[in-house]
Design an enzyme around this catalytic site. Structure first.
Site, PDB file in Angstrom:
ATOM      1  N   TYR A 197       0.759  -1.204   0.210  1.00 19.82           N
ATOM      2  CA  TYR A 197       0.010  -0.001   0.084  1.00 19.82           C
ATOM      3  C   TYR A 197       0.859   1.127   0.143  1.00 19.82           C
ATOM      4  O   TYR A 197       0.696   2.169  -0.914  1.00 19.82           O
ATOM      5  CB  TYR A 197      -0.900   0.222   1.365  1.00 19.82           C
ATOM      6  CG  TYR A 197      -1.774   1.308   1.318  1.00 19.82           C
ATOM      7  CD1 TYR A 197      -2.660   1.536   0.223  1.00 19.82           C
ATOM      8  CD2 TYR A 197      -1.713   2.239   2.165  1.00 19.82           C
ATOM      9  CE1 TYR A 197      -3.449   2.688   0.342  1.00 19.82           C
ATOM     10  CE2 TYR A 197      -2.268   3.156   2.313  1.00 19.82           C
ATOM     11  CZ  TYR A 197      -3.264   3.651   1.279  1.00 19.82           C
ATOM     12  OH  TYR A 197      -3.870   4.910   1.311  1.00 19.82           O
ATOM     13  N   PRO A 255      -3.547  12.570   3.048  1.00 18.58           N
ATOM     14  CA  PRO A 255      -4.027  12.545   4.629  1.00 18.58           C
ATOM     15  C   PRO A 255      -3.435  11.542   5.288  1.00 18.58           C
ATOM     16  O   PRO A 255      -2.904  10.473   4.818  1.00 18.58           O
ATOM     17  CB  PRO A 255      -5.578  12.179   4.124  1.00 18.58           C
ATOM     18  CG  PRO A 255      -5.914  12.380   2.507  1.00 18.58           C
ATOM     19  CD  PRO A 255      -4.303  12.084   2.020  1.00 18.58           C
TER      20      PRO A 255
HETATM   21  P1  NDP Z   1     -13.479   4.442   1.258  1.00  9.85           P
HETATM   22  O1  NDP Z   1     -13.209   3.056   1.267  1.00  9.85           O
HETATM   23  O2  NDP Z   1     -14.254   5.156   1.747  1.00  9.85           O
HETATM   24  O3  NDP Z   1     -13.760   4.932  -0.266  1.00  9.85           O
HETATM   25  C1  NDP Z   1     -13.093   4.510  -1.395  1.00  9.85           C
HETATM   26  C2  NDP Z   1     -13.700   4.648  -2.894  1.00  9.85           C
HETATM   27  O4  NDP Z   1     -12.881   4.127  -3.746  1.00  9.85           O
HETATM   28  C3  NDP Z   1     -15.168   4.218  -2.850  1.00  9.85           C
HETATM   29  O5  NDP Z   1     -16.039   5.018  -3.410  1.00  9.85           O
HETATM   30  C4  NDP Z   1     -15.027   2.875  -3.885  1.00  9.85           C
HETATM   31  O6  NDP Z   1     -16.092   2.708  -4.687  1.00  9.85           O
HETATM   32  C5  NDP Z   1     -13.914   3.676  -4.737  1.00  9.85           C
HETATM   33  N1  NDP Z   1     -13.076   2.445  -5.335  1.00  9.85           N
HETATM   34  C6  NDP Z   1     -12.194   1.534  -4.837  1.00  9.85           C
HETATM   35  N2  NDP Z   1     -12.027   0.595  -5.828  1.00  9.85           N
HETATM   36  C7  NDP Z   1     -12.341   1.072  -6.808  1.00  9.85           C
HETATM   37  C8  NDP Z   1     -12.246   0.746  -8.222  1.00  9.85           C
HETATM   38  N3  NDP Z   1     -11.472  -0.271  -8.739  1.00  9.85           N
HETATM   39  N4  NDP Z   1     -12.915   1.512  -9.529  1.00  9.85           N
HETATM   40  C9  NDP Z   1     -13.570   2.557  -8.709  1.00  9.85           C
HETATM   41  N5  NDP Z   1     -13.725   3.053  -7.729  1.00  9.85           N
HETATM   42  C10 NDP Z   1     -13.236   2.265  -6.779  1.00  9.85           C
HETATM   43  O7  NDP Z   1     -11.982   5.279   1.380  1.00  9.85           O
HETATM   44  P2  NDP Z   1     -11.395   6.577   1.478  1.00  9.85           P
HETATM   45  O8  NDP Z   1     -12.617   7.630   1.031  1.00  9.85           O
HETATM   46  O9  NDP Z   1     -10.888   6.596   2.698  1.00  9.85           O
HETATM   47  O10 NDP Z   1     -10.188   6.580   0.363  1.00  9.85           O
HETATM   48  C11 NDP Z   1     -10.114   7.535  -0.724  1.00  9.85           C
HETATM   49  C12 NDP Z   1      -8.571   7.436  -1.228  1.00  9.85           C
HETATM   50  O11 NDP Z   1      -8.048   8.322   0.079  1.00  9.85           O
HETATM   51  C13 NDP Z   1      -7.921   6.455  -1.303  1.00  9.85           C
HETATM   52  O12 NDP Z   1      -7.102   6.406  -2.572  1.00  9.85           O
HETATM   53  C14 NDP Z   1      -7.257   6.109  -0.209  1.00  9.85           C
HETATM   54  O13 NDP Z   1      -6.133   5.335  -0.438  1.00  9.85           O
HETATM   55  C15 NDP Z   1      -6.855   7.457   0.258  1.00  9.85           C
HETATM   56  N6  NDP Z   1      -6.706   7.637   1.697  1.00  9.85           N
HETATM   57  C16 NDP Z   1      -7.545   7.199   2.651  1.00  9.85           C
HETATM   58  C17 NDP Z   1      -7.001   7.833   3.948  1.00  9.85           C
HETATM   59  C18 NDP Z   1      -7.838   7.208   5.229  1.00  9.85           C
HETATM   60  O14 NDP Z   1      -7.318   7.144   6.242  1.00  9.85           O
HETATM   61  N7  NDP Z   1      -9.072   7.214   5.003  1.00  9.85           N
HETATM   62  C19 NDP Z   1      -5.932   8.350   4.255  1.00  9.85           C
HETATM   63  C20 NDP Z   1      -5.089   8.650   3.009  1.00  9.85           C
HETATM   64  C21 NDP Z   1      -5.225   8.175   1.690  1.00  9.85           C
HETATM   65  P3  NDP Z   1     -16.601   1.360  -5.134  1.00  9.85           P
HETATM   66  O15 NDP Z   1     -16.250   0.346  -4.095  1.00  9.85           O
HETATM   67  O16 NDP Z   1     -18.034   1.632  -5.198  1.00  9.85           O
HETATM   68  O17 NDP Z   1     -16.170   1.103  -6.272  1.00  9.85           O
HETATM   69  C1  8X3 Z   2      -4.531   5.872   4.877  1.00  7.18           C
HETATM   70  C2  8X3 Z   2      -3.672   6.264   5.905  1.00  7.18           C
HETATM   71  O1  8X3 Z   2      -1.857   5.512   7.612  1.00  7.18           O
HETATM   72  O2  8X3 Z   2      -3.416   3.952   7.161  1.00  7.18           O
HETATM   73  O3  8X3 Z   2      -3.423   6.019   3.562  1.00  7.18           O
HETATM   74  O4  8X3 Z   2      -1.930   4.291   5.533  1.00  7.18           O
HETATM   75  S1  8X3 Z   2      -2.758   5.049   6.557  1.00  7.18           S
END
Ligand code: NDP
Ligand code: 8X3
Length: 251
Positions: free
Chosen positions: A152, A182
């Site tokens: 990841y 984030p």
């Molecule tokens: P969620 O799981 O809440 O949302 C993820 C979204 O990505 C969903 O809408 C899902 O929709 C979509 N998704 C996943 N796989 C696919 C795919 N193959 N095609 C299209 N859509 C896809 O997670 P977050 O909102 O937290 O994550 C959003 C981004 O932020 C990610 O890139 C994550 O790595 C990043 N992030 C998150 C952090 C956290 O602590 N939450 C911190 C730092 C970064 P569906 O399943 O309907 O396709």
């Molecule tokens: C998501 C935040 O710290 O779990 O990217 O990797 S962390």
């Protein structure tokens, strides 16, 4: 009226970004795999904010589906002002020597190749117009590798490198590129990482106040609404309780 294209709008950051931009009267193209959620969100945004919404369900990993969906956008939706490459996930939290091939594939294919698939289809239209903004959702995981984060973290380090590459290669074309990184934010992220284990997911956010999806949406909106000559290149944001992936102050 400006158009935003959000990948991964069915949950978490993407969904909050959709609400925020609908409230500010942007037109929205919403992507995600779960079509029912996309349709429900679109209906809500139309009813509550009078928003102009197009749903575009596809899996960002499916290159042919991405190409077809974007190529077949109705003419009035062709010109995207802001692309938010948000779709992504972590799958599993094992040591690298015990890593699961399927987990590796889904993370690399979604977070890196999926992001590139969508970027590659939208960026030329921005180049053609000589304007546009791309916001990539990276992570603090891309800045510092942590125990069991391995693949990841590597995917988010790739997003970091690709964001720099986009900014450099698109420089002559007047296109802004921002990366938002984030720290811990409470969304469905941990539920997905722990494959539906709600108790384990809850533990990830216990003992401190994590970021919310709205916190990230506010930052995306701020970055998107700076004057045209201003580019927020790279934004690292954590909850107050978190200094890095390794330093979390829990009460
Ligand atoms: P969620 O799981 O809440 O949302 C993820 C979204 O990505 C969903 O809408 C899902 O929709 C979509 N998704 C996943 N796989 C696919 C795919 N193959 N095609 C299209 N859509 C896809 O997670 P977050 O909102 O937290 O994550 C959003 C981004 O932020 C990610 O890139 C994550 O790595 C990043 N992030 C998150 C952090 C956290 O602590 N939450 C911190 C730092 C970064 P569906 O399943 O309907 O396709
Ligand atoms: C998501 C935040 O710290 O779990 O990217 O990797 S962390």
């Amino acid at each position: 009226m400006k158009t935003i294209f959000i990948t991964g709008a069915t949950a978490g950051f993407g969904k909050a970004i959709a609400y925020t931009f609908a409230q500010h009267a942007w037109r929205l193209i919403l992507n995600g795999r779960r079509q029912d959620r996309l349709e429900a969100l679109a209906t809500e945004l139309r009813n509550d904010y009078g928003a102009d919404v197009l749903t575009l369900p596809f899996d960002v990993r499916d290159r042919e589906a991405v190409v077809q969906a974007i190529r077949n956008l109705p003419h009035e939706w062709k010109w995207v002002d802001l692309l938010v490459n948000n779709a992504g996930l972590a799958s599993g939290l094992s040591t690298i020597q015990e890593g699961d091939f399927a987990d590796w594939d889904v993370m690399l294919d979604t977070n890196v190749k999926g992001l590139l698939n969508v970027f590659r289809c939208i960026a030329p239209t921005m180049v053609e117009r000589g304007q546009g903004h791309i916001i990539n959702i990276g992570s603090i995981a891309g800045k510092q590798t942590y125990l069991r984060g391995n693949v990841y973290c590597a995917t988010k380090a790739a997003v970091n490198a690709l964001s720099e590459a986009m900014r450099i290669d698109l420089l002559p074309h007047g296109i802004r590129v921002t990366q938002i990184c984030p720290g811990a934010a409470e969304t469905e992220f941990s539920l997905v990482r722990f494959k539906g284990d709600a108790e384990r997911a809850k533990q990830a956010y216990a003992g401190y106040k994590p970021l919310t999806a709205q916190d990230i949406a506010d930052i995306v909106y701020f970055a998107a609404t700076r004057p045209g000559h201003v580019v927020l290149n790279d934004i690292v944001v954590t909850p107050l309780a978190q200094a890095s992936p390794y330093y979390m102050h829990k009460g």
